[in-house]
Motif scaffolding. Sequence first.
Motif, PDB file in Angstrom:
ATOM      1  N   PHE A  66       2.829  56.335 -50.381  1.00 22.46           N
ATOM      2  CA  PHE A  66       4.110  56.536 -50.445  1.00 22.46           C
ATOM      3  C   PHE A  66       4.857  55.364 -49.524  1.00 22.46           C
ATOM      4  CE2 PHE A  66       2.014  60.700 -50.738  1.00 22.46           C
ATOM      5  CZ  PHE A  66       2.436  61.140 -51.731  1.00 22.46           C
ATOM      6  N   ALA A  67       5.625  54.521 -50.316  1.00 21.99           N
ATOM      7  CA  ALA A  67       6.369  53.477 -49.545  1.00 21.99           C
ATOM      8  C   ALA A  67       7.676  53.895 -49.159  1.00 21.99           C
ATOM      9  CB  ALA A  67       6.572  52.441 -50.467  1.00 21.99           C
ATOM     10  N   ALA A  68       7.858  53.737 -47.568  1.00 24.93           N
ATOM     11  CA  ALA A  68       9.314  53.717 -47.098  1.00 24.93           C
ATOM     12  C   ALA A  68      10.152  52.698 -47.612  1.00 24.93           C
ATOM     13  CB  ALA A  68       9.002  53.703 -45.711  1.00 24.93           C
ATOM     14  N   PRO A  69      11.437  52.977 -47.249  1.00 23.60           N
ATOM     15  CA  PRO A  69      12.499  51.712 -47.654  1.00 23.60           C
ATOM     16  C   PRO A  69      11.970  50.387 -46.782  1.00 23.60           C
ATOM     17  CG  PRO A  69      13.482  53.742 -47.374  1.00 23.60           C
ATOM     18  CD  PRO A  69      12.003  54.053 -47.165  1.00 23.60           C
ATOM     19  N   GLU A  70      12.242  49.233 -47.656  1.00 25.18           N
ATOM     20  CA  GLU A  70      12.021  48.246 -46.794  1.00 25.18           C
ATOM     21  C   GLU A  70      12.957  47.592 -46.041  1.00 25.18           C
ATOM     22  OE1 GLU A  70      10.617  43.956 -48.901  1.00 25.18           O
ATOM     23  OE2 GLU A  70      12.898  44.440 -49.107  1.00 25.18           O
ATOM     24  N   ILE A  71      12.657  47.071 -44.776  1.00 21.46           N
ATOM     25  CA  ILE A  71      13.684  46.283 -43.755  1.00 21.46           C
ATOM     26  C   ILE A  71      13.519  44.892 -43.974  1.00 21.46           C
ATOM     27  CG2 ILE A  71      14.131  46.122 -41.498  1.00 21.46           C
ATOM     28  CD1 ILE A  71      12.798  48.821 -40.773  1.00 21.46           C
ATOM     29  N   ARG A  72      14.465  44.244 -44.380  1.00 20.34           N
ATOM     30  CA  ARG A  72      14.483  42.810 -44.260  1.00 20.34           C
ATOM     31  C   ARG A  72      15.775  42.273 -43.855  1.00 20.34           C
ATOM     32  NH1 ARG A  72      12.295  39.255 -48.607  1.00 20.34           N
ATOM     33  NH2 ARG A  72      11.067  41.105 -48.925  1.00 20.34           N
ATOM     34  N   GLU A  73      15.663  41.284 -42.937  1.00 19.42           N
ATOM     35  CA  GLU A  73      16.788  40.919 -42.126  1.00 19.42           C
ATOM     36  C   GLU A  73      16.740  39.699 -41.625  1.00 19.42           C
ATOM     37  OE1 GLU A  73      17.374  43.809 -39.186  1.00 19.42           O
ATOM     38  OE2 GLU A  73      15.748  43.075 -37.927  1.00 19.42           O
ATOM     39  N   THR A  74      17.661  38.916 -41.504  1.00 20.44           N
ATOM     40  CA  THR A  74      17.772  37.345 -40.989  1.00 20.44           C
ATOM     41  C   THR A  74      18.273  37.488 -39.476  1.00 20.44           C
ATOM     42  OG1 THR A  74      18.143  36.264 -42.899  1.00 20.44           O
ATOM     43  CG2 THR A  74      18.476  35.042 -40.887  1.00 20.44           C
ATOM     44  N   ARG A  75      17.637  37.133 -38.296  1.00 17.52           N
ATOM     45  CA  ARG A  75      17.994  37.189 -36.995  1.00 17.52           C
ATOM     46  C   ARG A  75      18.048  35.789 -36.629  1.00 17.52           C
ATOM     47  NH1 ARG A  75      13.065  41.309 -35.149  1.00 17.52           N
ATOM     48  NH2 ARG A  75      13.552  42.870 -36.480  1.00 17.52           N
ATOM     49  N   LEU A  76      19.286  35.587 -35.877  1.00 15.22           N
ATOM     50  CA  LEU A  76      19.660  34.407 -35.424  1.00 15.22           C
ATOM     51  C   LEU A  76      19.314  34.141 -34.114  1.00 15.22           C
ATOM     52  CD1 LEU A  76      23.267  34.241 -36.839  1.00 15.22           C
ATOM     53  CD2 LEU A  76      21.454  33.515 -38.019  1.00 15.22           C
ATOM     54  N   THR A  77      18.690  32.786 -33.843  1.00 14.01           N
ATOM     55  CA  THR A  77      18.324  32.368 -32.378  1.00 14.01           C
ATOM     56  C   THR A  77      18.675  30.991 -32.236  1.00 14.01           C
ATOM     57  OG1 THR A  77      15.979  31.516 -33.155  1.00 14.01           O
ATOM     58  CG2 THR A  77      15.949  33.802 -33.080  1.00 14.01           C
ATOM     59  N   GLN A  78      18.398  30.437 -31.162  1.00 12.74           N
ATOM     60  CA  GLN A  78      19.001  29.056 -30.563  1.00 12.74           C
ATOM     61  C   GLN A  78      18.217  28.065 -31.460  1.00 12.74           C
ATOM     62  OE1 GLN A  78      21.561  28.255 -28.804  1.00 12.74           O
ATOM     63  NE2 GLN A  78      22.212  30.302 -28.685  1.00 12.74           N
ATOM     64  N   ARG A  79      17.160  28.582 -31.871  1.00 19.23           N
ATOM     65  CA  ARG A  79      16.318  27.364 -32.547  1.00 19.23           C
ATOM     66  C   ARG A  79      16.616  27.742 -34.095  1.00 19.23           C
ATOM     67  NH1 ARG A  79      10.004  27.954 -30.696  1.00 19.23           N
ATOM     68  NH2 ARG A  79      10.521  30.137 -31.252  1.00 19.23           N
ATOM     69  N   GLY A  80      17.321  28.516 -34.572  1.00 14.73           N
ATOM     70  CA  GLY A  80      17.501  28.663 -35.936  1.00 14.73           C
ATOM     71  C   GLY A  80      17.305  30.026 -36.457  1.00 14.73           C
ATOM     72  N   PRO A  81      17.294  30.440 -37.899  1.00 10.14           N
ATOM     73  CA  PRO A  81      17.233  31.659 -38.231  1.00 10.14           C
ATOM     74  C   PRO A  81      15.729  32.154 -38.181  1.00 10.14           C
ATOM     75  CG  PRO A  81      17.565  30.207 -39.782  1.00 10.14           C
ATOM     76  CD  PRO A  81      17.673  29.294 -38.864  1.00 10.14           C
ATOM     77  N   LEU A  82      15.550  33.337 -37.859  1.00  6.18           N
ATOM     78  CA  LEU A  82      14.332  34.256 -38.085  1.00  6.18           C
ATOM     79  C   LEU A  82      14.067  35.067 -39.018  1.00  6.18           C
ATOM     80  CD1 LEU A  82      11.336  34.773 -36.468  1.00  6.18           C
ATOM     81  CD2 LEU A  82      12.489  36.396 -35.180  1.00  6.18           C
ATOM     82  N   ALA A  83      13.534  35.144 -40.029  1.00  2.00           N
ATOM     83  CA  ALA A  83      13.314  36.104 -41.072  1.00  2.00           C
ATOM     84  C   ALA A  83      12.244  37.174 -40.767  1.00  2.00           C
ATOM     85  CB  ALA A  83      13.082  35.331 -42.620  1.00  2.00           C
TER      86      ALA A  83
END
Length: 385
Positions: free
Chosen positions: A194-211
């Motif tokens: 049973f798969a839960a809903p996916e979490i997918r986001e881009t977080r912004l840091t001082q070195r660049g985006p973090l996926a």
Amino acid sequence: MVIRLALLVLLLAFPARAQDSLRLILPDTRPVAGEMIPVTIRGEYTGAITLESMTFPGSESYDWVQYAPDHWAEERINGLPRRVFERRVAVFAKGPGSLTIGPVTHRLTKATPAGREDVPVTAPPVTIAVDPYPGGGRPLVTPQLTITDELSADPAFLNEGETFVRRVTLSAEGTMAQFLPQRPGLDENWLISFAAPEIRETRLTQRGPLAVAVWEWHLRLRGEPGTLVPLQFPFFNTIARKMWSAVTLPLEVGATGAAGDTTAPQAGTGTLALALLAGGGLLGAGLLLSDRRPAGGRVRSLLRRLCPNPHRAALQAAAQAGELAALRRAARAYADHERAAGRAVDEAALARLDRAMFGPPGTAQDFDAAGVVAALTRQDGHRPS
């Protein structure tokens, strides 16, 4: 004539419009498609700026994201005071070829003795050559791809009908969430998923985006035990400048807890298993008779010394895949088992692995994964396959 000449000299010496400048600054590199291209938009202005606005141009040729707040500062340039503006944007080319970025216009409103004045300042476009992505499918380009595989319980001790939760977190520096791979499937005939809903986001840091992508499954054993094969995620390593692969460890589900395990043993292992069981049982009985103290711990220690390290296969698989994070997890598990069995562990090999994992950029380029595996497995009596 003298007055006109003086005015001309003054105009040449103080060209108000020429003193405002805006440019796009790109690194001197040759990226592959999907790789982060850090773009700095730098403006150097005069006068009192009361309002400003800038829109970075979109394109069918690239994706982009601003990953840091705008920065304003007072600087002296060529001995003269300037109001300096900087904006940092990450650009990701969608394909190979010649990529053009810009032009970009910064619309300024300045306070002058005559009132407010609108002053548009434009940075000319810049072009950069982009190489093809060397892998297949969706391009994933990052200096570091990290996998966290969390389990709510040890699946090896799972009985039929029981459930455990698996949560896999994938994070990649210098890219956006849309470039991360799709959720892997865990479809097995012997497992209900049973798969839960996916979490997918881009977080912004001082070195660049973090996926970041988070996948969670509720898994229930149905029937006989089985093995969940390692999850594998290929990516282009921007430090090594080649394709790498991040992998998880294989998961034995119900191998110990489920009854009726009908998995056929490998050829030549049946006799050894019977001998170890018989020897362990007789030795345990002898210890119990000869010593009034509980002998269970001593028996378990002896059996660990007789049995091969169960983490060897995962150690070798991670080394062959070239994924440092998985290799370090497997190496730590392998070393813990060796210490519990009373065997020596090559601490220098573990230290080399830690330096490659956590050292400065470029440290991992000359890292010898096969050498570390050979050093760690030298003491367990089984040569690396």
